[in-house]
Design a protein around this motif. Structure first.
Motif, PDB file in Angstrom:
ATOM      1  N   VAL A   9       0.865  -1.180   0.000  1.00 16.34           N
ATOM      2  CA  VAL A   9       0.000   0.000   0.000  1.00 16.34           C
ATOM      3  C   VAL A   9       0.901   1.229   0.000  1.00 16.34           C
ATOM      4  N   PHE A  10       0.842   1.984  -1.086  1.00 16.85           N
ATOM      5  CA  PHE A  10       1.735   3.113  -1.268  1.00 16.85           C
ATOM      6  C   PHE A  10       0.915   4.290  -1.765  1.00 16.85           C
ATOM      7  N   SER A  11       0.489   5.138  -0.843  1.00 17.68           N
ATOM      8  CA  SER A  11      -0.336   6.294  -1.192  1.00 17.68           C
ATOM      9  C   SER A  11      -0.001   7.440  -0.241  1.00 17.68           C
ATOM     10  N   ALA A  12      -0.517   8.603  -0.566  1.00 24.49           N
ATOM     11  CA  ALA A  12      -0.317   9.764   0.306  1.00 24.49           C
ATOM     12  C   ALA A  12      -0.884   9.490   1.698  1.00 24.49           C
ATOM     13  N   ASP A  13      -2.094   8.905   1.754  1.00 19.13           N
ATOM     14  CA  ASP A  13      -2.711   8.581   3.046  1.00 19.13           C
ATOM     15  C   ASP A  13      -1.866   7.596   3.840  1.00 19.13           C
ATOM     16  N   ALA A  14      -1.329   6.587   3.156  1.00 18.44           N
ATOM     17  CA  ALA A  14      -0.515   5.582   3.831  1.00 18.44           C
ATOM     18  C   ALA A  14       0.758   6.200   4.405  1.00 18.44           C
ATOM     19  N   LEU A  15       1.410   7.059   3.629  1.00 17.48           N
ATOM     20  CA  LEU A  15       2.632   7.706   4.126  1.00 17.48           C
ATOM     21  C   LEU A  15       2.342   8.560   5.350  1.00 17.48           C
ATOM     22  N   ARG A  16       1.264   9.322   5.303  1.00 15.66           N
ATOM     23  CA  ARG A  16       0.893  10.162   6.445  1.00 15.66           C
ATOM     24  C   ARG A  16       0.588   9.296   7.669  1.00 15.66           C
ATOM     25  N   PHE A  17      -0.172   8.207   7.454  1.00 15.86           N
ATOM     26  CA  PHE A  17      -0.499   7.312   8.557  1.00 15.86           C
ATOM     27  C   PHE A  17       0.768   6.720   9.169  1.00 15.86           C
ATOM     28  N   GLN A  18       1.684   6.238   8.330  1.00 13.78           N
ATOM     29  CA  GLN A  18       2.917   5.635   8.832  1.00 13.78           C
ATOM     30  C   GLN A  18       3.729   6.649   9.640  1.00 13.78           C
ATOM     31  N   ARG A  19       3.879   7.844   9.109  1.00 12.70           N
ATOM     32  CA  ARG A  19       4.667   8.863   9.821  1.00 12.70           C
ATOM     33  C   ARG A  19       4.060   9.166  11.177  1.00 12.70           C
ATOM     34  N   LYS A  20       2.737   9.345  11.209  1.00 11.25           N
ATOM     35  CA  LYS A  20       2.070   9.670  12.470  1.00 11.25           C
ATOM     36  C   LYS A  20       2.120   8.505  13.451  1.00 11.25           C
ATOM     37  N   ALA A  21       1.963   7.269  12.948  1.00  6.12           N
ATOM     38  CA  ALA A  21       2.035   6.099  13.830  1.00  6.12           C
ATOM     39  C   ALA A  21       3.409   5.988  14.483  1.00  6.12           C
ATOM     40  N   LEU A  22       4.432   6.440  13.764  1.00  8.84           N
ATOM     41  CA  LEU A  22       5.785   6.416  14.315  1.00  8.84           C
ATOM     42  C   LEU A  22       6.051   7.597  15.252  1.00  8.84           C
ATOM     43  N   GLY A  23       5.128   8.537  15.303  1.00 10.38           N
ATOM     44  CA  GLY A  23       5.276   9.670  16.206  1.00 10.38           C
ATOM     45  C   GLY A  23       6.156  10.785  15.673  1.00 10.38           C
ATOM     46  N   PHE A  24       6.405  10.782  14.373  1.00 10.22           N
ATOM     47  CA  PHE A  24       7.228  11.835  13.780  1.00 10.22           C
ATOM     48  C   PHE A  24       6.369  13.012  13.355  1.00 10.22           C
ATOM     49  N   SER A  25       6.838  14.212  13.655  1.00  9.34           N
ATOM     50  CA  SER A  25       6.237  15.398  13.048  1.00  9.34           C
ATOM     51  C   SER A  25       6.745  15.447  11.609  1.00  9.34           C
ATOM     52  N   VAL A  26       6.113  16.264  10.786  1.00  9.36           N
ATOM     53  CA  VAL A  26       6.593  16.428   9.404  1.00  9.36           C
ATOM     54  C   VAL A  26       8.034  16.910   9.426  1.00  9.36           C
ATOM     55  N   THR A  27       8.332  17.854  10.302  1.00  8.92           N
ATOM     56  CA  THR A  27       9.677  18.421  10.390  1.00  8.92           C
ATOM     57  C   THR A  27      10.703  17.372  10.800  1.00  8.92           C
ATOM     58  N   ALA A  28      10.389  16.577  11.814  1.00  8.33           N
ATOM     59  CA  ALA A  28      11.337  15.567  12.298  1.00  8.33           C
ATOM     60  C   ALA A  28      11.574  14.487  11.246  1.00  8.33           C
TER      61      ALA A  28
ATOM     62  N   VAL B 187       2.681  15.565  -5.084  1.00  8.34           N
ATOM     63  CA  VAL B 187       3.875  15.009  -5.724  1.00  8.34           C
ATOM     64  C   VAL B 187       4.001  13.566  -5.254  1.00  8.34           C
ATOM     65  N   PRO B 188       4.255  12.630  -6.175  1.00  6.26           N
ATOM     66  CA  PRO B 188       4.413  11.243  -5.719  1.00  6.26           C
ATOM     67  C   PRO B 188       5.719  11.076  -4.938  1.00  6.26           C
ATOM     68  N   ALA B 189       5.633  10.328  -3.852  1.00  8.26           N
ATOM     69  CA  ALA B 189       6.827  10.057  -3.042  1.00  8.26           C
ATOM     70  C   ALA B 189       7.619   8.926  -3.674  1.00  8.26           C
ATOM     71  N   PRO B 190       8.943   8.946  -3.533  1.00 10.26           N
ATOM     72  CA  PRO B 190       9.738   7.801  -3.992  1.00 10.26           C
ATOM     73  C   PRO B 190       9.327   6.549  -3.205  1.00 10.26           C
ATOM     74  N   ILE B 191       9.308   5.410  -3.857  1.00 12.37           N
ATOM     75  CA  ILE B 191       8.882   4.166  -3.218  1.00 12.37           C
ATOM     76  C   ILE B 191       9.759   3.821  -2.006  1.00 12.37           C
ATOM     77  N   LEU B 192      11.005   4.271  -2.019  1.00 12.20           N
ATOM     78  CA  LEU B 192      11.901   3.989  -0.888  1.00 12.20           C
ATOM     79  C   LEU B 192      11.447   4.671   0.395  1.00 12.20           C
ATOM     80  N   VAL B 193      10.639   5.711   0.278  1.00  6.38           N
ATOM     81  CA  VAL B 193      10.105   6.367   1.475  1.00  6.38           C
ATOM     82  C   VAL B 193       9.175   5.403   2.213  1.00  6.38           C
TER      83      VAL B 193
END
Length: 160
Positions: free
Chosen positions: A64-83, A103-109
Motif C-alpha cells: 500500500v503506497f499512497s499519500a494517506d498511507a505515508l501520512r499514517f505511517q509517519r504519524k504512527a511512528l510519532g514523527f512530526s513532518v519536520t522531524a 507530488v508522488p513520493a519515492p517508493i523507498l520512502v
C-alpha cells in the motif's frame, strides 16, 4: 463517551478492531477490558499505539503506497513532518507534498517507514540510526570494530 460508573470489576477481553488505510482494512483483536454490568469496553492507549505501528509496518508489506498511507505511517511512528523530513534529509514542504498527493513520493520512502515501524515494534532503532549516520558520516581515518563475524551467513529466504 462517559466512563463506566457500574463499579463492577472489569474483565479482560479481546476487542475486534479494524483500521482502513489506503483502501485496505487491517484487522486485529486487541487486549482490552470490559465491564460486565454495562458492556463498556476499553482498550489502553499503549495497545492502540502498538496496533497502529503494526498497521504502519504491514502497509509496506501489503504494497500500500499512497499519500494517506505515508501520512499514517509517519504519524504512527510519532514523527512530526519536520522531524521526519530531517531524518530523511528532505525539505518539510516535500513531505507535505507527498502526504497531500501533490507530488508522488519515492517508493523507498514507504520502505523506510515500514522498516522504522518494524524496528519500533521489535524495540530496535537500527534503521533510524543508519539514517542519522548517513547524514553525519564518520570522518576519514575513523576505526570501527565489528562484532565477531560467523563463518557462514544464515540462508536468506527467497520470495515465492
Amino acid at each position: 463517551m462517559p466512563p463506566c460508573t457500574c463499579r463492577i470489576p472489569r474483565v479482560a477481553t479481546k476487542v475486534p478492531t479494524v483500521r482502513t488505510v489506503g483502501g485496505v482494512q487491517f484487522h486485529a483483536a486487541l487486549a482490552g477490558e470490559r465491564c460486565p454490568g454495562c458492556d463498556d469496553t476499553r482498550v489502553p492507549r499503549a495497545v492502540l499505539e502498538r496496533f497502529e505501528l503494526a498497521v504502519a509496518a504491514d502497509l509496506t508489506r501489503a504494497g500500500v503506497f499512497s499519500a494517506d498511507a505515508l501520512r499514517f505511517q509517519r504519524k504512527a511512528l510519532g514523527f512530526s513532518v519536520t522531524a521526519f523530513a530531517a531524518l530523511i534529509d528532505v525539505a518539510t514542504e516535500t513531505v507535505s507534498r507527498w502526504e497531500t498527493g501533490k507530488v508522488p513520493a519515492p517508493i523507498l520512502v514507504s520502505a523506510t517507514l515500514g522498516a522504522l515501524a518494524l524496528d519500533r515494534l521489535a524495540g530496535r532503532t537500527v534503521t533510524a540510526e543508519a539514517l542519522r549516520a548517513l547524514l553525519h558520516p564518520s570522518p576519514p581515518g575513523t576505526e570501527r570494530h565489528l562484532p565477531e563475524v560467523p563463518a557462514a551467513p544464515p540462508p536468506l529466504e527467497t520470495p515465492p
